[in-house]
Write a protein that holds these residues in place. Structure first.
Motif, PDB file in Angstrom:
ATOM      1  N   ILE A 208      67.448 110.223 -32.352  1.00 17.51           N
ATOM      2  CA  ILE A 208      66.779 110.013 -30.870  1.00 17.51           C
ATOM      3  C   ILE A 208      67.951 111.139 -30.119  1.00 17.51           C
ATOM      4  CG2 ILE A 208      67.264 107.981 -28.859  1.00 17.51           C
ATOM      5  CD1 ILE A 208      66.346 105.998 -31.551  1.00 17.51           C
ATOM      6  N   LYS A 209      67.186 111.248 -28.700  1.00 21.90           N
ATOM      7  CA  LYS A 209      68.565 112.243 -28.087  1.00 21.90           C
ATOM      8  C   LYS A 209      69.246 111.556 -26.874  1.00 21.90           C
ATOM      9  CE  LYS A 209      69.036 116.599 -25.788  1.00 21.90           C
ATOM     10  NZ  LYS A 209      67.487 117.869 -25.132  1.00 21.90           N
ATOM     11  N   THR A 210      68.542 110.176 -26.509  1.00 23.43           N
ATOM     12  CA  THR A 210      69.119 109.841 -25.308  1.00 23.43           C
ATOM     13  C   THR A 210      68.096 108.020 -25.059  1.00 23.43           C
ATOM     14  OG1 THR A 210      67.121 110.060 -23.197  1.00 23.43           O
ATOM     15  CG2 THR A 210      69.568 111.719 -23.995  1.00 23.43           C
ATOM     16  N   VAL A 211      69.114 107.471 -24.362  1.00 19.39           N
ATOM     17  CA  VAL A 211      68.757 106.031 -24.627  1.00 19.39           C
ATOM     18  C   VAL A 211      68.798 106.128 -22.584  1.00 19.39           C
ATOM     19  CG1 VAL A 211      68.647 103.849 -24.448  1.00 19.39           C
ATOM     20  CG2 VAL A 211      68.448 105.768 -26.693  1.00 19.39           C
TER      21      VAL A 211
ATOM     22  N   THR B  49      68.917  91.983 -24.784  1.00 20.59           N
ATOM     23  CA  THR B  49      69.237  91.337 -25.791  1.00 20.59           C
ATOM     24  C   THR B  49      69.066  92.358 -26.860  1.00 20.59           C
ATOM     25  OG1 THR B  49      67.564  89.501 -26.469  1.00 20.59           O
ATOM     26  CG2 THR B  49      69.898  89.229 -25.535  1.00 20.59           C
ATOM     27  N   VAL B  50      68.040  92.880 -27.086  1.00 21.87           N
ATOM     28  CA  VAL B  50      66.961  93.675 -27.942  1.00 21.87           C
ATOM     29  C   VAL B  50      67.730  94.874 -27.357  1.00 21.87           C
ATOM     30  CG1 VAL B  50      64.768  95.441 -29.030  1.00 21.87           C
ATOM     31  CG2 VAL B  50      65.049  92.556 -28.225  1.00 21.87           C
TER      32      VAL B  50
ATOM     33  N   GLY C 191      68.546 105.161 -35.145  1.00 21.09           N
ATOM     34  CA  GLY C 191      66.747 105.712 -35.370  1.00 21.09           C
ATOM     35  C   GLY C 191      65.904 104.348 -36.474  1.00 21.09           C
ATOM     36  N   ARG C 192      66.688 103.610 -37.200  1.00 20.73           N
ATOM     37  CA  ARG C 192      66.399 102.390 -37.968  1.00 20.73           C
ATOM     38  C   ARG C 192      66.176 101.590 -37.531  1.00 20.73           C
ATOM     39  NH1 ARG C 192      70.646 101.551 -41.863  1.00 20.73           N
ATOM     40  NH2 ARG C 192      69.585 103.371 -43.094  1.00 20.73           N
ATOM     41  N   PHE C 193      66.978 101.146 -36.754  1.00 20.02           N
ATOM     42  CA  PHE C 193      67.077 100.148 -35.962  1.00 20.02           C
ATOM     43  C   PHE C 193      65.434  99.724 -34.439  1.00 20.02           C
ATOM     44  CE2 PHE C 193      66.872  96.884 -31.588  1.00 20.02           C
ATOM     45  CZ  PHE C 193      67.358  96.080 -32.160  1.00 20.02           C
ATOM     46  N   PHE C 194      65.349 101.163 -34.360  1.00 20.55           N
ATOM     47  CA  PHE C 194      64.320 101.504 -33.133  1.00 20.55           C
ATOM     48  C   PHE C 194      62.932 101.485 -33.697  1.00 20.55           C
ATOM     49  CE2 PHE C 194      60.742 104.799 -32.190  1.00 20.55           C
ATOM     50  CZ  PHE C 194      60.536 104.456 -30.699  1.00 20.55           C
TER      51      PHE C 194
ATOM     52  N   HIS D   6      62.762  97.281 -35.001  1.00 18.37           N
ATOM     53  CA  HIS D   6      62.247  96.235 -33.765  1.00 18.37           C
ATOM     54  C   HIS D   6      61.759  96.644 -32.440  1.00 18.37           C
ATOM     55  CE1 HIS D   6      65.206  93.528 -36.085  1.00 18.37           C
ATOM     56  NE2 HIS D   6      65.713  95.060 -36.954  1.00 18.37           N
ATOM     57  N   ILE D   7      61.879  98.429 -31.826  1.00 20.39           N
ATOM     58  CA  ILE D   7      61.017  98.361 -31.066  1.00 20.39           C
ATOM     59  C   ILE D   7      59.925  99.315 -31.114  1.00 20.39           C
ATOM     60  CG2 ILE D   7      61.586  99.921 -29.355  1.00 20.39           C
ATOM     61  CD1 ILE D   7      64.711  99.303 -29.852  1.00 20.39           C
ATOM     62  N   GLN D   8      59.535 100.048 -32.167  1.00 15.66           N
ATOM     63  CA  GLN D   8      58.285 100.933 -31.634  1.00 15.66           C
ATOM     64  C   GLN D   8      56.966 100.339 -31.979  1.00 15.66           C
ATOM     65  OE1 GLN D   8      57.945 104.308 -35.633  1.00 15.66           O
ATOM     66  NE2 GLN D   8      57.031 104.999 -34.526  1.00 15.66           N
ATOM     67  N   HIS D   9      56.816  99.461 -32.711  1.00 15.48           N
ATOM     68  CA  HIS D   9      56.087  98.902 -32.745  1.00 15.48           C
ATOM     69  C   HIS D   9      56.237  97.498 -31.630  1.00 15.48           C
ATOM     70  CE1 HIS D   9      54.267 101.790 -35.319  1.00 15.48           C
ATOM     71  NE2 HIS D   9      55.156 101.470 -35.894  1.00 15.48           N
ATOM     72  N   GLY D  10      56.932  97.067 -31.324  1.00 16.58           N
ATOM     73  CA  GLY D  10      57.085  95.585 -31.165  1.00 16.58           C
ATOM     74  C   GLY D  10      57.088  95.469 -29.264  1.00 16.58           C
ATOM     75  N   TYR D  11      56.695  96.168 -28.716  1.00 12.19           N
ATOM     76  CA  TYR D  11      56.326  96.388 -27.536  1.00 12.19           C
ATOM     77  C   TYR D  11      55.396  97.277 -27.126  1.00 12.19           C
ATOM     78  CZ  TYR D  11      61.139  94.316 -27.178  1.00 12.19           C
ATOM     79  OH  TYR D  11      62.005  93.506 -27.538  1.00 12.19           O
ATOM     80  N   GLU D  12      54.606  96.831 -25.593  1.00 10.66           N
ATOM     81  CA  GLU D  12      53.771  98.215 -24.692  1.00 10.66           C
ATOM     82  C   GLU D  12      54.622  99.495 -24.709  1.00 10.66           C
ATOM     83  OE1 GLU D  12      50.601  97.039 -21.768  1.00 10.66           O
ATOM     84  OE2 GLU D  12      50.369  95.544 -22.394  1.00 10.66           O
ATOM     85  N   PHE D  13      53.833 100.776 -24.945  1.00 10.03           N
ATOM     86  CA  PHE D  13      54.750 101.836 -24.263  1.00 10.03           C
ATOM     87  C   PHE D  13      53.788 103.348 -23.819  1.00 10.03           C
ATOM     88  CE2 PHE D  13      52.872 102.225 -28.666  1.00 10.03           C
ATOM     89  CZ  PHE D  13      52.877 104.024 -28.711  1.00 10.03           C
ATOM     90  N   GLU D  14      54.507 104.177 -23.457  1.00 14.18           N
ATOM     91  CA  GLU D  14      53.140 105.023 -22.758  1.00 14.18           C
ATOM     92  C   GLU D  14      54.514 106.119 -22.975  1.00 14.18           C
ATOM     93  OE1 GLU D  14      52.925 105.102 -18.876  1.00 14.18           O
ATOM     94  OE2 GLU D  14      54.228 103.663 -17.981  1.00 14.18           O
ATOM     95  N   ARG D  15      53.698 107.392 -23.834  1.00 17.29           N
ATOM     96  CA  ARG D  15      55.181 108.347 -23.300  1.00 17.29           C
ATOM     97  C   ARG D  15      54.374 109.392 -21.840  1.00 17.29           C
ATOM     98  NH1 ARG D  15      53.011 113.917 -26.675  1.00 17.29           N
ATOM     99  NH2 ARG D  15      54.426 115.337 -25.858  1.00 17.29           N
ATOM    100  N   LEU D  16      55.745 109.820 -21.981  1.00 14.12           N
ATOM    101  CA  LEU D  16      56.021 110.431 -20.358  1.00 14.12           C
ATOM    102  C   LEU D  16      55.920 111.688 -20.231  1.00 14.12           C
ATOM    103  CD1 LEU D  16      58.959 107.642 -18.754  1.00 14.12           C
ATOM    104  CD2 LEU D  16      57.009 107.915 -18.869  1.00 14.12           C
TER     105      LEU D  16
END
Length: 78
Positions: free
Chosen positions: A19-22, A49-50, A61-64, A67-77
């Motif tokens: 991951i480069k930026t957040v 909290t997440v 990367g591991r946390f993502f 806990h995040i990658q498949h747990g939320y709706e997302f879109e590619r910007l």
């Protein structure tokens, strides 16, 4: 969803091999993640909290992935 896409979220560099930026907007619960391949994804409904746990994780990367990658709706910007 287009209104969320236009929302600007400032991203900051992080120490990660993947991951480069957040960026995070707590009012809208939007999490933007830019990877080293330059792709940016926006995750919706991410609790503060997440986000805090993500930023504190030894391996972002591991946390993502866990806990995040498949747990939320997302879109590619980009």
């Amino acid at each position: 969803m287009a209104h969320r896409r236009k929302a600007r979220v400032v991203r900051w560099p992080v120490s990660s091999s993947v991951i480069k930026t957040v960026g995070y907007d707590p009012a809208r619960r939007l999490l933007d993640v830019e990877f080293h391949n330059e792709h940016v994804y926006r995750y919706e409904g991410v609790e503060s909290t997440v986000y805090a746990e993500f930023m504190a994780a030894d391996s972002k990367g591991r946390f993502f992935n866990e806990h995040i990658q498949h747990g939320y709706e997302f879109e590619r910007l980009t």
